[in-house]
Design a protein around this motif. Structure first.
Motif, short mmCIF file in Angstrom:
data_model
loop_
_atom_site.label_atom_id
_atom_site.label_comp_id
_atom_site.label_asym_id
_atom_site.label_seq_id
_atom_site.Cartn_x
_atom_site.Cartn_y
_atom_site.Cartn_z
N THR A 1 -3.44 11.08 2.75
CA THR A 1 -2.18 10.66 2.40
C THR A 1 -1.83 9.57 3.16
O THR A 1 -1.33 8.68 2.78
CB THR A 1 -1.26 12.06 2.22
N SER B 1 -3.96 6.75 2.22
CA SER B 1 -3.35 6.12 0.99
C SER B 1 -2.13 5.30 0.98
O SER B 1 -2.14 4.24 0.48
CB SER B 1 -3.19 7.28 0.08
N ASP B 2 -1.36 5.68 1.75
CA ASP B 2 -0.10 5.01 1.97
C ASP B 2 -0.10 3.58 2.71
O ASP B 2 0.40 2.83 2.42
CB ASP B 2 1.04 5.86 2.81
N SER C 1 -1.00 3.84 -5.38
CA SER C 1 0.12 4.55 -6.02
C SER C 1 0.06 6.15 -5.88
O SER C 1 1.15 6.67 -6.07
CB SER C 1 0.03 4.26 -7.40
N SER C 2 -1.29 6.55 -5.70
CA SER C 2 -1.31 7.98 -5.54
C SER C 2 -2.57 8.30 -4.80
O SER C 2 -3.47 7.59 -4.86
CB SER C 2 -1.35 8.49 -7.11
N LEU C 3 -2.65 9.46 -4.57
CA LEU C 3 -3.98 10.18 -3.99
C LEU C 3 -4.98 10.11 -4.97
O LEU C 3 -6.34 9.76 -4.37
CB LEU C 3 -3.74 11.69 -3.45
N SER C 4 -4.86 10.40 -6.17
CA SER C 4 -6.07 10.21 -7.13
C SER C 4 -6.62 8.83 -7.22
O SER C 4 -7.81 8.41 -7.13
CB SER C 4 -5.73 10.80 -8.55
N HIS C 5 -5.51 8.03 -7.26
CA HIS C 5 -5.89 6.43 -7.36
C HIS C 5 -6.93 5.90 -5.96
O HIS C 5 -7.74 5.39 -6.17
CB HIS C 5 -4.65 5.32 -7.37
N SER D 1 -8.60 8.11 -4.30
CA SER D 1 -9.89 8.74 -4.23
C SER D 1 -10.85 8.02 -5.19
O SER D 1 -11.94 7.89 -4.80
CB SER D 1 -9.92 10.22 -4.76
#
Length: 279
Positions: free
Chosen positions: A248, A251-252, A257-261, A263
């Motif tokens: 996280t 990612s930030d 926009s999200s953890l899935s993005h 990944s």
């Protein structure tokens, strides 16, 4: 290991990633044997007669192994001293971009001889502590070394003539990537707007100067930084303990926009899941 303010001479590459060398460019010539290492996700073999130049981020050199008969001369020079010693030529940008991808030049016999003489000249000037103009003599020796590197590279990897304006644009683009703009901006349009050109023109110039489009460099810088952060561990005393950043956190940092993005980006551009970097 001999030291002066801006120059360090060594006889091993095993210290290349240490913090004390973070502001230095590494130049090495292999006399005997070989060593292997990984950098920028690629495997390399540095062997007798080769010249090695790591132009930035020595800490990205990983899994370095030296053969028992490996004999090498290493000269570390600070970026500041390099800038003072670099001849008035825009060739350095193209060479620097090439060396980012492949830091090894396989020299011909006559080039090997010249390289050895240049390394010996720098070491000799370094030892002349009673020379009244030692600093100027060292600058001259380093400049000769760089000029010959330019010559080696231009003969080994010839290219079409590129204008100084195109080099300047490429240099400004790379400077934006170097300062970390890619963490929040991975669209070519952002860089083109800042540089007052169109996205198409920026990509064309990047392709002409470096052989690769602008999108490649944005993705390359992003992927290398993410890979490094995924592997970075906390240090407790002399022992490694846990990872410094969570998925996280990373990612930030990069504005996903999200953890899935995040990944999906890692899988697409680094060829593995984020968790694979921690196994």
């Amino acid at each position: 290991m001999e030291t002066i303010q801006h120059i360090i001479v060594d006889n091993t590459l095993k210290r290349i990633g240490e913090a004390q060398f973070s502001d230095y460019l590494c130049h090495a010539y292999c006399h005997e044997g070989y060593c292997t290492f990984e950098r920028n996700g690629q495997a390399f073999r540095f062997e007798a007669g080769d010249c090695l130049i790591i132009v930035r981020r020595g800490d990205l050199v990983m899994n370095l192994e030296e053969s028992p008969d490996f004999r090498v001369d290493v000269i570390y020079v600070t970026q500041k001293f390099i800038e003072l010693s670099t001849p008035q030529s825009n060739y350095g940008m193209r060479g620097q971009l090439f060396l980012f991808q492949n830091p090894i030049m396989k020299l011909k016999p006559e080039q090997q001889k010249i390289c050895r003489l240049n390394f010996d000249a720098v070491k000799r000037r370094l030892r002349q502590t009673d020379h009244h103009f030692r600093h100027d003599a060292l600058m001259n020796a380093v400049e000769c070394m760089i000029i010959d590197f330019f010559d080696f590279h231009s003969k080994l990897y010839p290219a079409d003539k590129i204008t100084s304006q195109q080099y300047q644009l490429m240099e400004e683009f790379m400077a934006m990537l170097e300062r970390g703009d890619f963490r929040q901006n991975r669209d070519i349009g952002y860089y083109a707007d800042k540089l007052c050109v169109t996205s198409k023109y920026l990509s064309e110039v990047c392709k002409k100067v470096s052989g690769l489009p602008a999108a490649f460099w944005i993705t390359r810088y992003t992927s290398l930084d993410i890979s490094r952060l995924l592997r970075e561990r906390l240090r407790v005393g002399d022992r490694r303990s846990g990872f410094r950043y969570s998925f996280t956190d990373i990612s930030d940092m990069f504005g996903f926009s999200s953890l899935s993005h995040f990944s999906r980006y890692v899988q697409t551009n680094l060829g593995a899941k984020p968790s694979d970097f921690r196994e």
